[in-house]
Write a protein that holds these residues in place. Sequence first.
Motif, short mmCIF file in Angstrom:
data_model
loop_
_atom_site.label_atom_id
_atom_site.label_comp_id
_atom_site.label_asym_id
_atom_site.label_seq_id
_atom_site.Cartn_x
_atom_site.Cartn_y
_atom_site.Cartn_z
N THR A 130 66.86 106.70 26.31
CA THR A 130 66.29 105.41 25.94
C THR A 130 66.96 104.85 24.69
O THR A 130 67.19 103.63 24.59
N ALA A 147 62.16 97.48 24.55
CA ALA A 147 62.18 98.77 25.25
C ALA A 147 61.82 99.90 24.31
O ALA A 147 61.52 101.01 24.74
N SER A 207 58.81 102.03 25.06
CA SER A 207 58.84 103.22 25.91
C SER A 207 59.01 104.49 25.09
O SER A 207 58.58 105.57 25.50
N THR A 224 55.53 106.00 24.17
CA THR A 224 54.87 106.79 25.20
C THR A 224 55.65 108.06 25.50
O THR A 224 55.06 109.08 25.88
N GLY A 246 51.63 105.64 34.34
CA GLY A 246 52.76 104.84 33.90
C GLY A 246 53.06 103.70 34.87
O GLY A 246 53.36 102.57 34.45
N ALA A 266 56.96 98.30 29.17
CA ALA A 266 57.76 99.35 28.52
C ALA A 266 56.92 100.60 28.28
O ALA A 266 57.41 101.73 28.45
N THR A 296 56.82 102.37 31.72
CA THR A 296 58.08 102.98 32.17
C THR A 296 58.46 104.18 31.31
O THR A 296 59.21 105.05 31.76
N GLY A 297 57.93 104.25 30.08
CA GLY A 297 58.18 105.42 29.25
C GLY A 297 57.62 106.69 29.88
O GLY A 297 58.29 107.73 29.91
#
Length: 462
Positions: free
Chosen positions: A167, A283, A286, A289, A309, A340, A343-344
């Motif tokens: 990431t 982003a 993310s 998380t 998620g 975000a 998706t994390g």
Amino acid sequence: MEATERIKEAAPLKAMVPWKERISYGLSDTACNLAFQVIGTYLMFFYTDVYGISAAAVGTLFLVARVIDAFDGPIIGIFIDRTHTKWGKSRPFFLWFSIPFGLMCVLTFTTPDLTDGGKIVWAYVTYILVGIFYSCVNLPITSILPSLTNNPKERTVLGTIRQFGGTIGQIIVTVFTLPIVALLGSGDQQKGFFLTILLFSIVAVVLLLNTFVNTKERITNVQKVVRVKDSVKAMKRNWPWMIMILMNFIYWMAMTMKNQTTVYFFKYNLGREDLVPIIMALAFGSLLTLLFTPAVANRMGKRNTMVMGLVLAIIGQIIMGIGAHNLSISIIIFGVVINAFGTGFISGLLSVMLADTVDYGEWKNGVRAQGLLTSASSFGAKFGMGIGGAMTAGILAMGGYQANKTQTAESLRAIEFNFVWIPIIGFVIAAIALFFYRADKQEKQYLVELEERNRTFRENEK
């Protein structure tokens, strides 16, 4: 079960991986994202608005190239299973292919003065080859995970660190690519993209070589070279593995369509191309998380954490759709942040749950084929990226999109459909598929049974 099909463990179940190795492992994904995320996020824009290839031609290119390229994953996975060196099975690939990968990334953004047909041929050749070399350095990141440790919690930590590193690479690319292109190109986008990918590729090669030097394969297979027919046996009745293939396909298709149209959406729908780096920077959500993923997964289970998620990602996309309808930048930003966060959790567990299917396949079928099984991540991701890229370009073409011109209402709707609504459909399908994933409930059982088998093997070997 024959002894050659069993695992010979070099570390006890509770063994932890040293922090130096954890970080080096995570930096491998930073390296891959530094180079390949430029392709995943900006290549369509580069082809259409910089290099001058039509959206329809790009759509065909993405579909054909990615479908062809998707099949390199299983082939490379088989090579990993058949590799036997003093460094292990997966580690040597970082050494052998890091430089070729970096070189092909640079060539992909090289713009030779060719005819329209010549440009398309150049794009096909470089795009296919960069995908193949990407598999050669990215697949080992997943295939090496079951060999770093056999502790499920430690694998979750390693997978989270990997995704954290990935990431970071993704954020660097999405936030700083366009500003660096503008800085290095001084108004010449072709020059700017070339110098930017050159910079990222050099850093990526160094980080991949660092991963080769500082990682160690502890969990080794007695059968030094796994035969292809034995590798295929590991797929039999391995339902968790099949579900994870589908998950990789759907997730990367949805994310590709969203990421590739981000710059289009803010350039044409909102008239605020200057906001793209800021939106991409969100982003960072993310990462928050990701930090909590191991603890949440230990408490809720990996499957339930990923479903959570996906729900957050869907909610975020719906909020973005409301903002797009009202042309409200603040609502869109709020939706991007929520998305975000979701998706994390997803990205932090994809590789971990795939690595778990290696143990599951060994438990069910007596064969540990980490190369072939984990190569499914590449197949699913690349096939998803290919279909996603083709669908994105196709929908833009049907909407009448024309680069660097005022867009019609229909083309604006096509951009919004790609950016907001198709990812929702993908995330819903992925959530439904996960409800059939049962490996979490069986994990303790198959790990205990595998440990007993391996203990018996070690005692018989003495």
